[in-house]
Scaffold this active site. Structure first.
Site, PDB file in Angstrom:
ATOM      1  N   CYS A 159      31.857 -52.692 -10.630  1.00  0.00           N
ATOM      2  CA  CYS A 159      32.922 -53.691 -10.515  1.00  0.00           C
ATOM      3  C   CYS A 159      33.168 -54.414 -11.835  1.00  0.00           C
ATOM      4  CB  CYS A 159      32.584 -54.681  -9.400  1.00  0.00           C
ATOM      5  SG  CYS A 159      32.730 -53.968  -7.747  1.00  0.00           S
ATOM      6  N   HIS A 185      39.831 -57.497  -9.265  1.00  0.00           N
ATOM      7  CA  HIS A 185      40.049 -58.941  -9.232  1.00  0.00           C
ATOM      8  C   HIS A 185      40.704 -59.368 -10.555  1.00  0.00           C
ATOM      9  CE1 HIS A 185      38.862 -63.198  -9.609  1.00  0.00           C
ATOM     10  NE2 HIS A 185      38.853 -63.215  -8.292  1.00  0.00           N
ATOM     11  N   VAL A 187      39.980 -61.292 -12.955  1.00  0.00           N
ATOM     12  CA  VAL A 187      39.177 -61.419 -14.174  1.00  0.00           C
ATOM     13  C   VAL A 187      38.591 -60.080 -14.630  1.00  0.00           C
ATOM     14  CG1 VAL A 187      38.574 -63.822 -13.713  1.00  0.00           C
ATOM     15  CG2 VAL A 187      37.045 -62.002 -12.922  1.00  0.00           C
ATOM     16  N   LYS A 188      38.822 -59.004 -13.891  1.00  0.00           N
ATOM     17  CA  LYS A 188      38.241 -57.705 -14.211  1.00  0.00           C
ATOM     18  C   LYS A 188      39.095 -56.964 -15.253  1.00  0.00           C
ATOM     19  CE  LYS A 188      34.824 -58.467 -11.506  1.00  0.00           C
ATOM     20  NZ  LYS A 188      34.779 -58.076 -10.101  1.00  0.00           N
ATOM     21  N   PRO A 189      38.636 -55.800 -15.739  1.00  0.00           N
ATOM     22  CA  PRO A 189      39.360 -55.107 -16.823  1.00  0.00           C
ATOM     23  C   PRO A 189      40.837 -54.856 -16.534  1.00  0.00           C
ATOM     24  CG  PRO A 189      37.176 -54.179 -16.588  1.00  0.00           C
ATOM     25  CD  PRO A 189      37.339 -55.158 -15.464  1.00  0.00           C
TER      26      PRO A 189
END
Length: 380
Positions: A159, A185, A187-189
């Site tokens: 994740c 989400h 804030v993810k890559p």
């Protein structure tokens, strides 16, 4: 406040979403399969199953392995709680493996010792959830070899790690594992708003993942128990879930995926600059291994008196965070009999870990502001 992470949305992303909103299908159209194919091409894996978030992706992976009440699942002791909760959703028992304090990733020696100790007993695990903390892959070759030796299914919790690679292979390729799980989400890559995916090289697992994703229902003629009396016919074959991703989300994800190499390059450049700027400070970045490439979802440093540093940085407008408190220390898992003291590596990591702001649109001026604030706190 400079946040620890945030999304990067362009006009092209917005136009992709608006196009879906103006189309006939907001869900169960063509955008989800197209997004899945894009991920499959990027990860060099034959099967991708997109779903509603990273937690549901973890749950689907456990469900596809038919985990039950008497089964054991082992999990990295440092992660977000979803890495362990997914097994509990299936009724399975959870135990933990300690981590390396300098990386936060699963300790191969601890895994080997524990597997040797429980071999042949009812506590031998059916599955292991190995976390790629902060975007750096864990020791997949060694972990995968141990899992094969002891007959344990390996789920990569990636994740944090879309865009990372291990020994030249992209995370998500499942070169050493049964399945890999991603989160999208904000804030993810890359982001789909909320969203997740499971990748696998197994056609059988892929079929079960798709079945569980959509109520346990199939319309595929080859999978039906009887000849379909008409085009309306479907069968519920297992107790599944409504874990589908919408076409709105998939359109955003496909647009973001085109910029993933750029996002990863920007994260790595900012991380390298942090490394240089922090050399004069008593703040130790997580150790990076030579045979892997981090996706740098997080930039974690280890500092003395972490709680004071956290509070003072927040007061200075720096949105630091802590990733993570050891899962065995959470009240729910303590209530199941887990003792956080049994995981000294996780405790050592947690006592000093703090995540500094890192995201593609973080400006150099903002990064300098973060470092100045950290220096003011550490050197006061």
């Amino acid at each position: 406040m400079i946040p620890y992470g945030r999304q990067s949305i362009t006009d092209e992303d917005i136009e992709a979403v608006v196009a879906v909103l103006k189309s006939d299908y907001l869900t169960q159209g063509e955008k989800v399969p197209a997004f899945e194919q894009g991920l499959a091409d990027y990860c060099q894996v034959p099967h991708v199953i997109a779903c509603s978030n990273g937690t549901t992706a973890l749950h689907l992976a456990c469900a596809a392995l038919d985990l039950e009440a008497d089964d054991w699942v082992w999990v990295s002791a440092i992660s977000f709680v979803a890495s362990a909760n997914c097994a509990r959703y299936c009724g399975a028992q959870v135990d933990f493996i300690d981590v390396e304090p300098e990386t936060g990733n699963l300790c191969v020696a601890a895994l080997r010792e524990k597997l040797q100790r429980v071999q042949g007993s009812p506590r031998q695990p059916k599955a292991l959830v190995a976390v790629h903390l902060a975007g750096q892959p864990c020791d997949l070759a060694e972990i995968g070899a141990l899992c094969r030796q002891y007959g344990v299914h390996l789920i990569e919790d990636a994740c944090h790690a879309l865009g990372a690679s291990y020994q030249g292979q992209p995370i998500g390729s499942c070169a050493h594992s049964d399945m890999t799980v991603f989160s999208f989400h904000p804030v993810k890559p890359i982001t789909t708003g909320e969203g997740g995916a499971v990748t696998t090289r197994s056609a059988a697992l892929a079929a079960r993942l798709r079945l569980y994703r959509s109520h346990g229902i199939t319309r595929e003629p080859a999978q039906l128990n009887v000849d379909a009396p008409g085009g309306w016919y479907y069968e519920q074959q297992v107790l599944g879930f409504n874990y589908r991703l919408t076409d709105i989300q998939a359109a955003l994800g496909a647009s973001q995926l085109r910029r993933l190499p750029q996002f990863i390059e920007q994260r790595q450049q900012l991380a390298a600059r942090y490394d240089e700027l922090l050399t004069r400070l008593p703040a130790q970045p997580l150790r990076q291994m030579d045979d892997r490439r981090s996706g740098y979802h997080l930039y974690v440093v280890q500092v003395a008196d972490r709680d004071r540093v956290f509070a003072q940085l927040r007061e200075a407008g720096i949105g630091v965070n802590v990733h993570y408190m050891p899962i065995p220390a959470q009240p729910y898992y303590r209530g199941l009999g887990h003792d956080p003291a049994a995981y000294p590596g996780a405790q050592a990591y947690y006592r000093q870990a703090i995540s500094l702001p890192l995201y593609p649109t973080l400006s150099l001026a903002e990064q300098d502001q973060v470092v100045r604030a950290l220096e003011s706190v550490l050197c006061a």
